[in-house]
Design an enzyme around this catalytic site. Structure first.
Site, short mmCIF file in Angstrom:
data_model
loop_
_atom_site.label_atom_id
_atom_site.label_comp_id
_atom_site.label_asym_id
_atom_site.label_seq_id
_atom_site.Cartn_x
_atom_site.Cartn_y
_atom_site.Cartn_z
N SER A 1 38.39 -5.98 -6.98
CA SER A 1 38.60 -4.59 -7.02
C SER A 1 39.80 -4.09 -6.26
O SER A 1 40.41 -3.18 -6.49
CB SER A 1 37.51 -3.75 -6.82
OG SER A 1 36.52 -3.51 -7.43
N GLU B 1 33.56 -8.51 -15.37
CA GLU B 1 33.91 -9.81 -15.62
C GLU B 1 34.76 -10.47 -14.68
O GLU B 1 34.76 -11.76 -14.35
CB GLU B 1 34.22 -10.24 -17.17
CG GLU B 1 32.99 -10.00 -18.14
CD GLU B 1 32.98 -8.90 -18.60
OE1 GLU B 1 31.92 -8.49 -19.04
OE2 GLU B 1 33.95 -7.93 -18.30
#
Length: 306
Positions: A91, A187
Protein backbone atom coordinates in the site's frame (compact mmCIF):
# COMPACT_ATOMS: atom_id res chain seq x y z
CA UNK A 1 23.98 15.68 11.26
CA UNK A 2 22.72 18.78 9.43
CA UNK A 3 23.89 21.17 12.11
CA UNK A 4 27.31 19.54 12.27
CA UNK A 5 27.70 19.89 8.54
CA UNK A 6 26.70 23.54 8.70
CA UNK A 7 29.35 24.15 11.32
CA UNK A 8 31.95 22.38 9.22
CA UNK A 9 30.89 24.48 6.22
CA UNK A 10 31.47 27.67 8.20
CA UNK A 11 34.86 26.40 9.37
CA UNK A 12 35.79 25.46 5.80
CA UNK A 13 34.86 28.93 4.52
CA UNK A 14 36.89 30.60 7.27
CA UNK A 15 39.92 28.43 6.49
CA UNK A 16 39.58 29.24 2.78
CA UNK A 17 39.51 32.99 3.43
CA UNK A 18 42.47 32.71 5.79
CA UNK A 19 44.42 30.83 3.09
CA UNK A 20 43.79 33.63 0.60
CA UNK A 21 44.82 36.32 3.08
CA UNK A 22 47.92 34.68 4.56
CA UNK A 23 49.69 32.81 1.78
CA UNK A 24 52.50 31.73 4.08
CA UNK A 25 50.05 29.34 5.77
CA UNK A 26 48.84 27.80 2.48
CA UNK A 27 50.84 24.58 2.64
CA UNK A 28 50.04 23.98 6.30
CA UNK A 29 46.31 24.64 5.81
CA UNK A 30 46.12 22.37 2.76
CA UNK A 31 47.83 19.54 4.60
CA UNK A 32 45.52 19.99 7.60
CA UNK A 33 42.42 19.90 5.41
CA UNK A 34 43.63 16.77 3.64
CA UNK A 35 44.20 15.03 6.96
CA UNK A 36 40.79 16.19 8.20
CA UNK A 37 39.12 14.95 5.01
CA UNK A 38 40.77 11.54 5.37
CA UNK A 39 39.70 11.36 9.00
CA UNK A 40 36.11 12.24 8.12
CA UNK A 41 36.07 9.71 5.28
CA UNK A 42 37.23 7.08 7.73
CA UNK A 43 34.56 8.11 10.23
CA UNK A 44 31.80 7.88 7.59
CA UNK A 45 33.06 4.48 6.45
CA UNK A 46 33.14 3.24 10.04
CA UNK A 47 29.63 4.59 10.69
CA UNK A 48 28.28 2.90 7.54
CA UNK A 49 29.83 -0.39 8.60
CA UNK A 50 28.29 -0.02 12.06
CA UNK A 51 24.77 0.66 10.75
CA UNK A 52 25.11 -2.16 8.21
CA UNK A 53 25.93 -4.53 11.06
CA UNK A 54 22.95 -3.34 13.09
CA UNK A 55 20.56 -3.84 10.17
CA UNK A 56 21.97 -7.33 9.66
CA UNK A 57 21.41 -8.11 13.33
CA UNK A 58 17.80 -6.92 13.04
CA UNK A 59 17.26 -9.29 10.11
CA UNK A 60 18.45 -12.19 12.24
CA UNK A 61 16.42 -11.08 15.24
CA UNK A 62 13.17 -10.82 13.29
CA UNK A 63 13.90 -13.52 10.69
CA UNK A 64 13.28 -10.99 7.93
CA UNK A 65 14.86 -9.42 4.88
CA UNK A 66 15.17 -5.67 5.35
CA UNK A 67 15.53 -2.93 2.76
CA UNK A 68 16.49 0.57 3.89
CA UNK A 69 17.16 3.84 2.13
CA UNK A 70 17.30 7.17 3.96
CA UNK A 71 18.20 10.48 2.32
CA UNK A 72 19.15 13.57 4.30
CA UNK A 73 17.90 16.24 1.91
CA UNK A 74 19.95 18.91 3.65
CA UNK A 75 23.26 17.19 2.90
CA UNK A 76 22.31 14.47 0.37
CA UNK A 77 23.97 11.93 2.66
CA UNK A 78 22.35 8.50 2.63
CA UNK A 79 22.03 5.47 4.86
CA UNK A 80 21.17 2.30 2.99
CA UNK A 81 20.87 -1.44 3.34
CA UNK A 82 19.87 -3.68 0.42
CA UNK A 83 18.84 -0.46 -1.39
CA UNK A 84 18.57 -2.06 -4.83
CA UNK A 85 16.81 -5.30 -3.91
CA UNK A 86 13.18 -5.70 -4.91
CA UNK A 87 10.36 -5.76 -2.39
CA UNK A 88 6.59 -5.75 -2.84
CA UNK A 89 5.56 -2.13 -2.37
CA UNK A 90 2.05 -3.03 -1.08
CA UNK A 91 0.00 0.00 0.00
CA UNK A 92 2.93 2.41 0.01
CA UNK A 93 2.08 3.10 -3.65
CA UNK A 94 -0.96 5.08 -2.50
CA UNK A 95 1.13 8.07 -1.41
CA UNK A 96 3.01 8.15 -4.71
CA UNK A 97 -0.17 7.57 -6.74
CA UNK A 98 -1.72 10.52 -4.91
CA UNK A 99 1.35 12.51 -5.97
CA UNK A 100 0.80 11.46 -9.59
CA UNK A 101 -2.88 12.43 -9.31
CA UNK A 102 -1.90 15.90 -8.09
CA UNK A 103 0.69 16.12 -10.83
CA UNK A 104 -1.87 15.41 -13.55
CA UNK A 105 -4.87 17.32 -12.22
CA UNK A 106 -5.70 20.80 -11.00
CA UNK A 107 -6.47 21.49 -7.36
CA UNK A 108 -10.02 22.45 -8.38
CA UNK A 109 -10.52 18.97 -9.84
CA UNK A 110 -10.17 17.53 -6.33
CA UNK A 111 -13.74 18.75 -5.77
CA UNK A 112 -15.08 16.47 -8.52
CA UNK A 113 -17.55 13.94 -7.09
CA UNK A 114 -16.66 10.36 -7.98
CA UNK A 115 -19.40 7.74 -7.84
CA UNK A 116 -18.89 4.01 -7.47
CA UNK A 117 -20.99 0.95 -6.71
CA UNK A 118 -21.08 -1.69 -4.03
CA UNK A 119 -19.51 -4.07 -6.53
CA UNK A 120 -16.47 -1.79 -6.75
CA UNK A 121 -15.69 -2.24 -3.06
CA UNK A 122 -12.79 -4.52 -2.16
CA UNK A 123 -11.51 -5.80 1.17
CA UNK A 124 -10.47 -3.13 3.68
CA UNK A 125 -12.32 -0.04 2.50
CA UNK A 126 -13.25 1.62 5.82
CA UNK A 127 -13.98 5.03 4.30
CA UNK A 128 -15.38 4.39 0.82
CA UNK A 129 -17.80 1.71 2.04
CA UNK A 130 -19.65 4.41 3.99
CA UNK A 131 -20.29 6.60 0.94
CA UNK A 132 -21.52 4.23 -1.77
CA UNK A 133 -24.85 6.07 -2.06
CA UNK A 134 -23.41 9.58 -2.32
CA UNK A 135 -19.97 9.11 -3.82
CA UNK A 136 -16.97 11.12 -2.64
CA UNK A 137 -14.94 14.06 -3.81
CA UNK A 138 -11.74 13.08 -5.59
CA UNK A 139 -9.66 14.82 -2.93
CA UNK A 140 -11.49 12.92 -0.19
CA UNK A 141 -10.80 9.65 -1.99
CA UNK A 142 -7.10 10.43 -2.30
CA UNK A 143 -7.00 11.38 1.36
CA UNK A 144 -8.75 8.12 2.31
CA UNK A 145 -6.20 6.14 0.31
CA UNK A 146 -3.24 7.84 1.97
CA UNK A 147 -4.50 8.36 5.53
CA UNK A 148 -6.65 5.25 5.99
CA UNK A 149 -5.08 2.98 3.35
CA UNK A 150 -8.57 2.43 1.92
CA UNK A 151 -8.15 -0.14 -0.87
CA UNK A 152 -11.15 0.89 -2.96
CA UNK A 153 -9.86 4.46 -2.80
CA UNK A 154 -6.51 3.13 -4.00
CA UNK A 155 -8.17 1.50 -6.99
CA UNK A 156 -10.03 4.71 -7.83
CA UNK A 157 -6.70 6.56 -7.71
CA UNK A 158 -5.30 4.01 -10.15
CA UNK A 159 -8.29 4.47 -12.47
CA UNK A 160 -7.85 8.25 -12.47
CA UNK A 161 -4.19 8.01 -13.56
CA UNK A 162 -4.50 5.26 -16.16
CA UNK A 163 -4.38 2.14 -14.01
CA UNK A 164 -1.26 0.44 -12.68
CA UNK A 165 0.49 0.93 -16.01
CA UNK A 166 -0.46 4.61 -16.03
CA UNK A 167 1.10 4.89 -12.58
CA UNK A 168 4.22 3.11 -13.78
CA UNK A 169 4.41 5.36 -16.85
CA UNK A 170 4.21 8.48 -14.68
CA UNK A 171 7.12 7.22 -12.58
CA UNK A 172 9.10 6.47 -15.74
CA UNK A 173 8.69 10.11 -16.76
CA UNK A 174 10.24 11.03 -13.40
CA UNK A 175 13.26 8.84 -14.09
CA UNK A 176 12.20 5.69 -12.21
CA UNK A 177 13.18 2.70 -14.36
CA UNK A 178 12.72 0.21 -11.52
CA UNK A 179 9.18 0.19 -10.16
CA UNK A 180 6.85 -2.41 -11.69
CA UNK A 181 3.11 -1.84 -11.27
CA UNK A 182 0.81 -4.51 -12.66
CA UNK A 183 -2.30 -5.17 -10.58
CA UNK A 184 -5.06 -3.47 -8.66
CA UNK A 185 -6.03 -3.94 -5.02
CA UNK A 186 -6.00 -6.38 -3.45
CA UNK A 187 -4.03 -8.72 -5.71
CA UNK A 188 -0.99 -6.44 -5.70
CA UNK A 189 -0.33 -7.46 -2.09
CA UNK A 190 0.45 -11.12 -2.90
CA UNK A 191 4.20 -10.44 -2.59
CA UNK A 192 5.29 -13.88 -3.82
CA UNK A 193 9.09 -14.18 -3.48
CA UNK A 194 10.75 -13.86 -6.89
CA UNK A 195 7.69 -12.28 -8.54
CA UNK A 196 8.67 -8.81 -9.77
CA UNK A 197 5.09 -7.67 -10.31
CA UNK A 198 4.15 -4.75 -8.08
CA UNK A 199 7.65 -4.37 -6.70
CA UNK A 200 10.25 -1.66 -6.37
CA UNK A 201 13.40 -0.93 -4.41
CA UNK A 202 13.99 1.17 -1.32
CA UNK A 203 16.17 3.56 -3.33
CA UNK A 204 13.62 4.00 -6.13
CA UNK A 205 10.76 4.67 -3.73
CA UNK A 206 12.86 7.11 -1.71
CA UNK A 207 13.81 9.01 -4.85
CA UNK A 208 10.17 9.26 -5.95
CA UNK A 209 8.98 10.31 -2.51
CA UNK A 210 11.69 12.95 -2.31
CA UNK A 211 10.61 14.35 -5.70
CA UNK A 212 6.95 14.59 -4.66
CA UNK A 213 7.37 15.92 -1.12
CA UNK A 214 10.45 18.17 -1.12
CA UNK A 215 11.50 18.25 -4.78
CA UNK A 216 10.08 19.81 -7.92
CA UNK A 217 7.68 17.10 -9.09
CA UNK A 218 4.82 19.17 -7.65
CA UNK A 219 4.37 22.92 -7.14
CA UNK A 220 4.45 24.09 -3.53
CA UNK A 221 0.68 24.20 -3.02
CA UNK A 222 0.25 20.61 -4.21
CA UNK A 223 3.25 19.43 -2.20
CA UNK A 224 1.57 20.81 0.88
CA UNK A 225 -1.64 18.91 0.14
CA UNK A 226 0.24 15.62 -0.26
CA UNK A 227 2.39 16.05 2.84
CA UNK A 228 -0.64 17.03 4.94
CA UNK A 229 -2.38 13.83 3.84
CA UNK A 230 0.71 11.86 4.86
CA UNK A 231 1.07 13.64 8.21
CA UNK A 232 -2.47 12.54 9.01
CA UNK A 233 -1.76 8.86 8.32
CA UNK A 234 -3.71 6.74 10.80
CA UNK A 235 -1.91 3.43 10.19
CA UNK A 236 1.74 4.16 11.02
CA UNK A 237 1.97 4.94 14.73
CA UNK A 238 3.94 1.76 15.51
CA UNK A 239 6.31 2.07 12.55
CA UNK A 240 8.68 4.93 11.65
CA UNK A 241 6.86 7.26 14.04
CA UNK A 242 7.72 4.90 16.91
CA UNK A 243 11.43 5.14 16.17
CA UNK A 244 12.02 8.89 16.07
CA UNK A 245 12.25 11.68 18.68
CA UNK A 246 8.89 13.12 19.71
CA UNK A 247 9.71 16.62 18.46
CA UNK A 248 10.16 15.42 14.86
CA UNK A 249 7.25 15.65 12.42
CA UNK A 250 6.39 12.59 10.31
CA UNK A 251 4.36 12.10 7.16
CA UNK A 252 4.23 8.44 6.21
CA UNK A 253 2.42 5.69 4.31
CA UNK A 254 2.48 2.13 5.54
CA UNK A 255 1.86 -1.09 3.67
CA UNK A 256 1.40 -4.79 4.38
CA UNK A 257 1.10 -7.95 2.32
CA UNK A 258 1.62 -11.69 2.21
CA UNK A 259 4.92 -13.37 3.11
CA UNK A 260 5.28 -11.15 6.17
CA UNK A 261 5.58 -8.00 4.06
CA UNK A 262 5.54 -4.85 6.18
CA UNK A 263 6.50 -1.46 4.76
CA UNK A 264 6.59 2.15 5.80
CA UNK A 265 7.74 5.11 3.74
CA UNK A 266 8.02 8.55 5.26
CA UNK A 267 9.19 12.10 4.96
CA UNK A 268 10.49 13.16 8.36
CA UNK A 269 11.09 16.73 9.48
CA UNK A 270 13.53 17.03 12.37
CA UNK A 271 14.23 20.61 13.43
CA UNK A 272 15.82 22.53 10.50
CA UNK A 273 15.78 19.63 8.05
CA UNK A 274 13.69 17.35 5.83
CA UNK A 275 15.24 13.91 5.34
CA UNK A 276 13.40 11.14 3.56
CA UNK A 277 13.25 7.71 5.16
CA UNK A 278 12.20 4.50 3.42
CA UNK A 279 12.03 1.13 5.14
CA UNK A 280 10.79 -2.06 3.50
CA UNK A 281 10.84 -5.49 5.12
CA UNK A 282 9.77 -8.88 3.81
CA UNK A 283 9.77 -12.41 5.16
CA UNK A 284 9.98 -15.41 2.88
CA UNK A 285 7.26 -17.62 4.36
CA UNK A 286 3.70 -17.09 3.17
CA UNK A 287 2.22 -17.53 6.64
CA UNK A 288 4.86 -15.32 8.25
CA UNK A 289 3.50 -12.60 10.52
CA UNK A 290 5.05 -9.17 10.11
CA UNK A 291 6.40 -7.35 13.13
CA UNK A 292 5.99 -3.57 13.38
CA UNK A 293 8.84 -3.43 15.87
CA UNK A 294 11.30 -4.24 13.07
CA UNK A 295 10.45 -0.98 11.29
CA UNK A 296 10.62 1.01 14.53
CA UNK A 297 14.01 -0.44 15.51
CA UNK A 298 15.44 0.05 12.02
CA UNK A 299 14.34 3.69 12.22
CA UNK A 300 16.23 4.09 15.50
CA UNK A 301 19.37 2.81 13.76
CA UNK A 302 18.93 5.47 11.08
CA UNK A 303 18.38 8.25 13.62
CA UNK A 304 21.44 7.16 15.59
CA UNK A 305 23.55 6.94 12.43
CA UNK A 306 22.51 10.34 11.10
Amino acid sequence: MILKNKRMLKIGICVGILGLSITSLEAFTGESLQVEAKEKTGQVKHKNQATHKEFSQLEKKFDARLGVYAIDTGTNQTISYRPNERFAFASTYKALAAGVLLQQNSIDSLNEVITYTKEDLVDYSPVTEKHVDTGMKLGEIAEAAVRSSDNTAGNILFNKIGGPKGYEKALRHMGDRITMSNRFETELNEAIPGDIRDTSTAKAIATNLKAFTVGNALPAEKRKILTEWMKGNATGDKLIRAGIPTDWVVGDKSGAGSYGTRNDIAVVWPPNSAPIIVLISSKDEKEAIYNDQLIAEATKVIVKGS
